[in-house]
Design a protein around this motif. Structure first.
Motif, PDB file in Angstrom:
ATOM      1  N   VAL A 159      73.568  10.104 -20.855  1.00 31.04           N
ATOM      2  CA  VAL A 159      74.701   9.299 -21.335  1.00 31.04           C
ATOM      3  C   VAL A 159      75.973  10.116 -21.083  1.00 31.04           C
ATOM      4  CG1 VAL A 159      75.772   8.246 -23.350  1.00 31.04           C
ATOM      5  CG2 VAL A 159      73.291   8.161 -23.065  1.00 31.04           C
ATOM      6  N   PRO A 160      76.880   9.625 -20.219  1.00 32.15           N
ATOM      7  CA  PRO A 160      78.017  10.466 -19.816  1.00 32.15           C
ATOM      8  C   PRO A 160      78.974  10.809 -20.958  1.00 32.15           C
ATOM      9  CG  PRO A 160      78.219   8.261 -18.881  1.00 32.15           C
ATOM     10  CD  PRO A 160      76.878   8.342 -19.500  1.00 32.15           C
ATOM     11  N   SER A 161      78.964   9.974 -22.004  1.00 29.69           N
ATOM     12  CA  SER A 161      79.914  10.254 -23.073  1.00 29.69           C
ATOM     13  C   SER A 161      79.348  11.216 -24.117  1.00 29.69           C
ATOM     14  CB  SER A 161      80.341   8.947 -23.740  1.00 29.69           C
ATOM     15  OG  SER A 161      79.221   8.319 -24.318  1.00 29.69           O
ATOM     16  N   LEU A 162      78.128  11.698 -23.913  1.00 32.17           N
ATOM     17  CA  LEU A 162      77.562  12.639 -24.883  1.00 32.17           C
ATOM     18  C   LEU A 162      77.329  13.989 -24.209  1.00 32.17           C
ATOM     19  CD1 LEU A 162      74.917  10.369 -26.663  1.00 32.17           C
ATOM     20  CD2 LEU A 162      77.249  10.868 -27.382  1.00 32.17           C
ATOM     21  N   THR A 163      77.512  15.062 -24.963  1.00 36.17           N
ATOM     22  CA  THR A 163      77.258  16.401 -24.433  1.00 36.17           C
ATOM     23  C   THR A 163      75.758  16.597 -24.290  1.00 36.17           C
ATOM     24  OG1 THR A 163      77.097  17.313 -26.637  1.00 36.17           O
ATOM     25  CG2 THR A 163      79.285  17.315 -25.640  1.00 36.17           C
ATOM     26  N   GLU A 214      74.116  16.514 -27.577  1.00 37.49           N
ATOM     27  CA  GLU A 214      74.091  15.165 -28.163  1.00 37.49           C
ATOM     28  C   GLU A 214      73.122  14.249 -27.427  1.00 37.49           C
ATOM     29  OE1 GLU A 214      78.704  15.195 -29.774  1.00 37.49           O
ATOM     30  OE2 GLU A 214      78.239  14.536 -27.743  1.00 37.49           O
ATOM     31  N   GLN A 248      69.978  15.029 -28.925  1.00 32.53           N
ATOM     32  CA  GLN A 248      69.946  14.537 -30.313  1.00 32.53           C
ATOM     33  C   GLN A 248      69.672  13.029 -30.385  1.00 32.53           C
ATOM     34  OE1 GLN A 248      73.670  15.979 -31.759  1.00 32.53           O
ATOM     35  NE2 GLN A 248      72.756  17.807 -32.699  1.00 32.53           N
ATOM     36  N   LEU A 249      70.065  12.319 -29.301  1.00 40.39           N
ATOM     37  CA  LEU A 249      69.754  10.886 -29.236  1.00 40.39           C
ATOM     38  C   LEU A 249      68.300  10.658 -29.579  1.00 40.39           C
ATOM     39  CD1 LEU A 249      71.258   9.393 -25.958  1.00 40.39           C
ATOM     40  CD2 LEU A 249      71.630   8.583 -28.276  1.00 40.39           C
ATOM     41  N   ASP A 266      77.228  22.411 -25.025  1.00 37.10           N
ATOM     42  CA  ASP A 266      78.355  21.556 -25.392  1.00 37.10           C
ATOM     43  C   ASP A 266      79.096  21.015 -24.181  1.00 37.10           C
ATOM     44  OD1 ASP A 266      77.909  21.558 -28.110  1.00 37.10           O
ATOM     45  OD2 ASP A 266      78.806  23.558 -28.295  1.00 37.10           O
ATOM     46  N   PHE A 321      79.580  18.266 -21.078  1.00 37.24           N
ATOM     47  CA  PHE A 321      79.303  16.872 -20.757  1.00 37.24           C
ATOM     48  C   PHE A 321      78.605  16.819 -19.401  1.00 37.24           C
ATOM     49  CE2 PHE A 321      82.743  16.240 -23.811  1.00 37.24           C
ATOM     50  CZ  PHE A 321      82.226  15.190 -24.551  1.00 37.24           C
ATOM     51  N   SER A 346      79.304  15.382 -16.737  1.00 37.47           N
ATOM     52  CA  SER A 346      80.201  15.535 -15.589  1.00 37.47           C
ATOM     53  C   SER A 346      80.575  16.998 -15.357  1.00 37.47           C
ATOM     54  CB  SER A 346      81.461  14.706 -15.805  1.00 37.47           C
ATOM     55  OG  SER A 346      82.118  15.131 -16.984  1.00 37.47           O
ATOM     56  N   GLU A 347      80.264  17.848 -16.335  1.00 38.45           N
ATOM     57  CA  GLU A 347      80.605  19.268 -16.185  1.00 38.45           C
ATOM     58  C   GLU A 347      79.392  20.106 -15.750  1.00 38.45           C
ATOM     59  OE1 GLU A 347      83.991  19.202 -19.723  1.00 38.45           O
ATOM     60  OE2 GLU A 347      81.909  19.613 -20.215  1.00 38.45           O
ATOM     61  N   PRO A 399      80.049  10.767 -12.185  1.00 42.76           N
ATOM     62  CA  PRO A 399      79.984  10.229 -13.548  1.00 42.76           C
ATOM     63  C   PRO A 399      81.349  10.343 -14.217  1.00 42.76           C
ATOM     64  CG  PRO A 399      78.816  12.323 -13.399  1.00 42.76           C
ATOM     65  CD  PRO A 399      79.190  11.930 -12.018  1.00 42.76           C
ATOM     66  N   PHE A 454      84.192  13.199 -19.353  1.00 43.43           N
ATOM     67  CA  PHE A 454      84.503  13.251 -20.782  1.00 43.43           C
ATOM     68  C   PHE A 454      84.865  14.684 -21.114  1.00 43.43           C
ATOM     69  CE2 PHE A 454      82.134   9.372 -20.584  1.00 43.43           C
ATOM     70  CZ  PHE A 454      82.699   8.578 -21.549  1.00 43.43           C
ATOM     71  N   ARG A 508      85.933  17.476 -24.421  1.00 42.21           N
ATOM     72  CA  ARG A 508      85.960  17.623 -25.879  1.00 42.21           C
ATOM     73  C   ARG A 508      87.413  17.562 -26.340  1.00 42.21           C
ATOM     74  NH1 ARG A 508      81.145  18.886 -27.788  1.00 42.21           N
ATOM     75  NH2 ARG A 508      81.920  19.185 -29.893  1.00 42.21           N
ATOM     76  N   GLN A 550      74.596   9.455 -32.894  1.00 41.77           N
ATOM     77  CA  GLN A 550      74.984   9.562 -31.481  1.00 41.77           C
ATOM     78  C   GLN A 550      75.535   8.237 -30.981  1.00 41.77           C
ATOM     79  OE1 GLN A 550      75.051  12.522 -30.461  1.00 41.77           O
ATOM     80  NE2 GLN A 550      73.933  13.189 -32.273  1.00 41.77           N
ATOM     81  N   ARG A 576      83.795   7.796 -28.275  1.00 37.48           N
ATOM     82  CA  ARG A 576      84.221   8.498 -27.058  1.00 37.48           C
ATOM     83  C   ARG A 576      84.626   7.520 -25.974  1.00 37.48           C
ATOM     84  NH1 ARG A 576      80.334  13.115 -27.190  1.00 37.48           N
ATOM     85  NH2 ARG A 576      81.346  14.564 -28.635  1.00 37.48           N
ATOM     86  N   GLU A 615      72.863   3.200 -18.917  1.00 38.59           N
ATOM     87  CA  GLU A 615      72.879   4.041 -20.104  1.00 38.59           C
ATOM     88  C   GLU A 615      72.076   3.381 -21.232  1.00 38.59           C
ATOM     89  OE1 GLU A 615      76.918   5.337 -20.565  1.00 38.59           O
ATOM     90  OE2 GLU A 615      76.708   5.135 -22.739  1.00 38.59           O
ATOM     91  N   PHE A 645      64.716   3.468 -28.223  1.00 38.17           N
ATOM     92  CA  PHE A 645      65.651   2.739 -29.083  1.00 38.17           C
ATOM     93  C   PHE A 645      65.301   1.255 -29.044  1.00 38.17           C
ATOM     94  CE2 PHE A 645      69.370   5.468 -30.214  1.00 38.17           C
ATOM     95  CZ  PHE A 645      68.847   6.658 -29.752  1.00 38.17           C
TER      96      PHE A 645
END
Lengths: 235, 787
Positions: free
Chosen positions: A99-103, A106, A109-110, A135, A137, A139-140, B398, B401, B403, B417, B424, B688, B697
């Protein structure tokens, strides 16, 4: 002989497009054993992924029956399959699907948030050697790192089975080997039954069992007496 | 057809629901533009044609009694094209089968020629015989209200003489497009009629042989009315002139003008909002299509399509949406404009409506629609054209994002999450989130802007009919009478209370500002018609002072403590300097109030009354009306209940229609915005969300992310919507306010709640439609497709 974890009886999968019927699986009888690392080999369209999807509860067979341990998956409801996936199965895909919006943390943790007995996300990431990138993302991170996060996410729930569809398909050989090392390590350390789909014939050398696919059927099964370490494999 | 055009049509077919949602919003803009500009044109062209054909006068004046010989002097005034002297007056009418009295405004028709100005247009029958003393024509709405036609008759109390009048025809007049009786707040065609009779008959009735009390002038083209009114005032000064005025103060024209201005305002404010939203949605959808078709764009370029061709290809897709929107808007706008025109023709007494929405309005609306969508699509289409083929064929990186400080806050709140993903994503595309939110805020605002009028009208009714004017009726006298008459009124059947009131027309001046209005006075402590200060407390005007309504004070730029000049147009036409001692809040007219005794002292007269405010015993109404019909000095009775009912009925009809339209529009905007935004969300996140399903889920968990984000945006939109709605309501209240009436800005929590409920409900409905797609998501195939 080890305990059977998956068993299938004559499963077929037919895709109908207009008047044309395509047999993705044409009667597959198979048994997979607890704790083993199995490699499914075969050309594109030979039915490997279809089988993996059915075993993983993502898809239903058109005909035939499937068991996971003593539970029959064949006609299980959507809700039942969701619970089955949540409790027992870890997936790793060719394209990571993070999921790109989660580190990284995270993303793991999902899974740990919804599993009954997970390991801490940090521990899972440590197992794949990403304790310093927790920590970041997606994309990093590099492709190999992203795939390792995907593996950490798959194993964090302590699944009984780990299903990997072309896990090294998008990676160069050095990174690919790193990923395979992680998979083997998990398999050995936790005894997680692992199924790996690949095009890459070299990878069979690290498996306990190799199943060859051709035209929707199993063409042969080979049991390796000894397994090579991934670092000894080159392609 | 070229292959790329085939692709265009198939893309359009695939996207049809989204396209229709956008097209409908665009259609709203086009339809409202057509309707408001069309209506504005229809109304102003009809008015102009009607005024010209029936020679509506430019300047009007009333006097007590002026000799006919003065007319030639009036005609000599510089800039006067023609002048017509008339006799006019009011009379109580006695209509068979109607126990209540009605009031007639009697106007004379010239004896020797046809009318030169304010020419009545004969609808049925003929004009009265100039020699006849009993033949009359009446205005068509009055005739309709009573079922009168040529040959029917009614009686009128003309200066104490009860006369049977026979109707020879019904007419319409440019002078009475909007008819409102003296002292009344709303038109009531049954209670107030216009009656034209021969000059001879009118002269006899009002004792005006060889004289006139009403004059109308037509001015030469380009002539300003002010110099003429000044000259006319001078000529009429010795004959009880009440101050000449131009069309702007003529009641019918002033109401019509206020309406036309509202239409113009509507055509300027509303359509741009719809066009803006449509442009945003087109831009959002086009960007997404181009993101999805990245590799196809690369392919098209690789096989030799030029940048221009690709750019045009995507612009044409937006163009197709525009074409659908414009065509629907044209059809809806034409139907809407025609039905509104019919409504106006009925509300205003026009003999005909020139309804012709010119081609340029259609062209303008169409062009605006096309320009809007093209504008929305341009950025995306240019982006497509600029993609280098080699890069386009590779999957996009992608989304990035980073921090931020928000992450620490989220960590402290220990969000799940899924919630982190929602937040986000909102922050990652702040402009898109903001614009989506703004779209929904406009929907909320649209409901508030429409429904606040309900509460405003409730307040108008409460203040006008329950707080200030608590009398059951007002009795109007033809001329001021000694106050002793109030005693006689008390003796009339059914009258329970009676209170004096004196009314004088006046011009109020402060510096270069001036306003024509009436100054009212009552005895201190009057219980029926009260003056309330801005806090709602009864106010008795101190002797020597004057109290003004808020609007009048701001118009004259005076505050309590300032002095202003009051030129009374009655009596000796004297001017006094009076100190403003207070301000009051009223919604009808421009009120000015003085002390009763102080007014009598200024006029150097024993106490006199112009009207008497009364309360009545319901059971004796018939007897009262029977007596009034026989009482010569009473020229009218205004029943407050009738007025209130008429006001509420007229308003209610319009309000129900208007509210339904605005709520429908709000729902349309909400569905258009939410559905498109959710579809795009789903398309961007399919992979996603499918991953989450694979990870175990449930459907509910996954749809929470989609629904949660959309509903969070919808929630964020609420306070903005409230603020924009309140601002639009403020604009409407200001722009609808004229000298004739004011729409107060009343904003109640229920108005805001209703707006939020409508929009949140519609948003949830739209996102639930998209959720059904999410439930049907084919996990395997989604995972297989590479973005």
């Amino acid at each position: 002989m080890a305990e059977v974890i998956f068993r299938t009886e004559g499963i077929t999968k037919v895709y109908e497009t207009g008047d044309v019927k395509v047999f993705a699986l044409a009667g597959v009888d198979l048994a997979l054993y607890k704790g083993e690392l199995t490699v499914l080999l075969g050309p594109s369209g030979s039915g490997k992924s279809t089988l993996l999807n059915i075993l993983g509860g993502l898809d239903h067979a058109t005909d035939g029956r499937v068991w996971f341990e003593d539970t029959e998956l064949t006609d299980m409801s959507d809700r039942g399959l969701t619970k089955y996936r949540r409790d027992h199965v870890g997936f790793v895909f060719q394209f990571y699907n993070l999921v790109p919006s989660l580190t990284a943390r995270e993303n793991v943790q999902l899974v740990t948030d919804v599993s009954p007995d997970p390991m801490p996300a940090e521990e899972a990431l440590q197992l794949v050697g990403l304790e310093k990138r927790m920590d970041h993302f997606p994309s990093e991170m590099s492709g190999g790192e992203q795939q390792r996060v995907a593996i950490a996410r798959a194993i964090a729930k302590r699944p009984q089975i780990l299903l990997c569809d072309e896990p090294t398909g998008a990676l160069d050989s050095t990174t690919g080997v790193q990923v395979l090392e992680v998979l083997r390590d998990i398999n050995e350390r936790f005894g997680t039954t692992t199924v790996v789909i690949t095009h890459n014939a070299e990878i069979q050398r690290m498996a306990h069992r190799v199943i060859f696919f051709q035209d929707g059927k199993i063409s042969k099964t080979v049991v390796n007496k000894t397994q090579l370490a991934p670092s000894e494999i080159a392609w | 057809m070229q292959a790329i055009d085939q692709k265009l049509l198939r893309d359009f077919k695939r996207l049809w629901i989204q396209a229709v949602a956008i097209a409908l919003i665009l259609a709203c803009g086009v339809a409202i533009l057509l309707t408001s500009v069309g209506m504005y044109n229809a109304l102003s062209e009809t008015r102009d044609a009607y005024y010209e054909r029936n020679r509506f006068a430019d300047v009007f004046a009333h006097a007590t009694r002026a000799p006919l010989s003065l007319l030639s002097e009036i005609e000599q005034i510089d800039g006067v094209l023609s002048a017509e002297a008339r006799i006019s007056g009011y009379a109580i009418l006695d209509i068979a089968h109607r126990t209540r009295t009605a009031v007639g405004h009697i106007i004379s028709l010239p004896e020797t020629s046809d009318p030169v100005l304010n020419v009545p247009l004969v609808v049925t029958g003929r004009l009265p015989d100039p020699a006849s003393t009993y033949e009359v024509v009446v205005n068509a709405p009055f005739a309709d209200a009573h079922g009168f036609g040529p040959g029917d008759s009614f009686s009128a109390n003309l200066k104490g003489q009860k006369r049977e009048l026979v109707i020879t025809g019904t007419v319409l007049s440019p002078e009475f497009i909007y008819t409102i009786g003296p002292g009344a707040l709303m038109p009531d065609d049954a209670a107030f009629g216009i009656i034209w009779m021969s000059e001879r008959a009118a002269a006899a009735a009002f004792d005006m042989t060889g004289a006139f009390n009403d004059v109308s002038l037509a001015l030469s083209a380009g002539m300003r009315p002010e110099p003429v009114t000044d000259a006319l005032d001078t000529l009429l000064e010795n004959y009880g002139g009440l101050g000449a005025y131009g069309r702007d103060i003529q009641t019918s024209d002033a109401f019509l003008d206020a309406e036309i201005n509202q239409l113009r305002g509507m055509s300027m404010i509303l359509p741009p909002i719809f066009f803006g939203i449509a442009a945003f949605l087109v831009s959002m959808v086009m960007s997404r299509i181009i993101a999805l078709e990245r590799s196809e764009i690369g392919l098209l370029k690789a096989i030799g399509y030029s940048n221009t061709e690709i750019c045009l290809h995507y612009l044409m897709l937006a163009g197709l949406i525009a074409v659908v929107g414009v065509i629907v808007g044209w059809i809806a706008g034409t139907v809407l404009a025609q039905s509104t025109a019919a409504q106006y023709a009925e509300f205003f007494n026009f003999p005909y409506v020139i309804f012709r929405v010119s081609y340029w309005v259609y062209a303008l609306a169409g062009l605006a629609g096309l320009a809007t969508t093209s504008l929305g699509a341009t950025q995306a289409a240019l982006k497509a054209a600029r993609l280098a083929p080699a890069i386009a064929m590779q999957p996009p990186a992608p989304p990035r994002f980073k921090r931020s400080f928000i992450d620490d806050a989220m960590a402290r709140m220990q969000l799940t999450q899924s919630s982190v993903m929602i937040l986000r994503s909102l922050l990652r595309w702040p402009l898109r989130s903001f614009l989506t939110s703004l779209g929904l805020a406009l929907a909320v605002a649209s409901v508030i802007a429409a429904t606040f009028i309900n509460d405003a009208l409730d307040e108008i009714v409460d203040l006008a009919f329950y707080q200030t004017n608590r009398q059951d009726a007002m009795l109007l006298f033809s001329d001021d009478v000694p106050e002793i008459a109030v005693q006689d009124v008390r003796n009339l059947p059914g009258v329970l209370q009676a209170e004096s009131q004196q009314v004088h027309a006046a011009i109020l001046r402060h510096g270069h500002l001036s306003k024509r209005t009436v100054v009212e006075s009552r005895r201190p402590g009057s219980d029926l018609s009260r003056v309330l200060d801005t806090d709602g407390v009864q106010l008795d005007v101190p002797p020597g002072g004057i109290v003004l309504s808020n609007r009048l004070a701001s118009h004259l730029d005076v505050e309590p403590g300032d002095h202003l000049d009051v030129e009374f147009l009655t009596g000796q036409r004297e001017t006094f300097s009076l100190r403003v001692t207070g301000l009051v809040k009223i919604h009808f007219g421009l009120g000015a109030y003085m002390d009763f005794e102080a007014m009598n002292i200024l006029f150097r007269q024993a106490p006199r009354v112009s009207t008497v405010n009364i309360t009545l015993d319901e059971n004796e109404m018939d007897a009262l009306h029977a007596v009034i019909k026989e009482t010569p000095r009473i020229t009218g009775i205004v029943e407050m209940d009738e007025n209130r009912r008429s006001f509420q009925n007229t308003i209610e009809e319009n309000i129900v229609v208007m509210n339904s339209i605005y709520i429908a529009v709000a729902v349309l905007i909400t569905v258009g915005v939410t559905y498109n935004a959710a579809r795009i969300q789903l398309s961007e996140r399919a992979r996603e969300l499918a991953s989450l399903r694979i990870l175990g889920f449930g459907k509910g968990d996954v749809s929470y992310i989609l629904i949660g984000e959309m509903m969070l945006i919808a929630l964020i939109a609420q306070p903005f919507g409230w603020a924009i709605g309140a601002y639009i309501a403020h604009l409407m209240s200001t722009s609808f306010t004229s000298d004739l009436y004011a729409i107060p800005l009343v904003l109640k929590p229920a108005t805001f709640s209703l707006a939020s409920l409508v929009v949140l409900g519609a948003a949830l409905g739209s996102v639930m439609i998209v959720r059904r797609r999410l439930d049907r998501l084919d996990l395997v195939s989604v995972m297989k497709t590479r973005e």
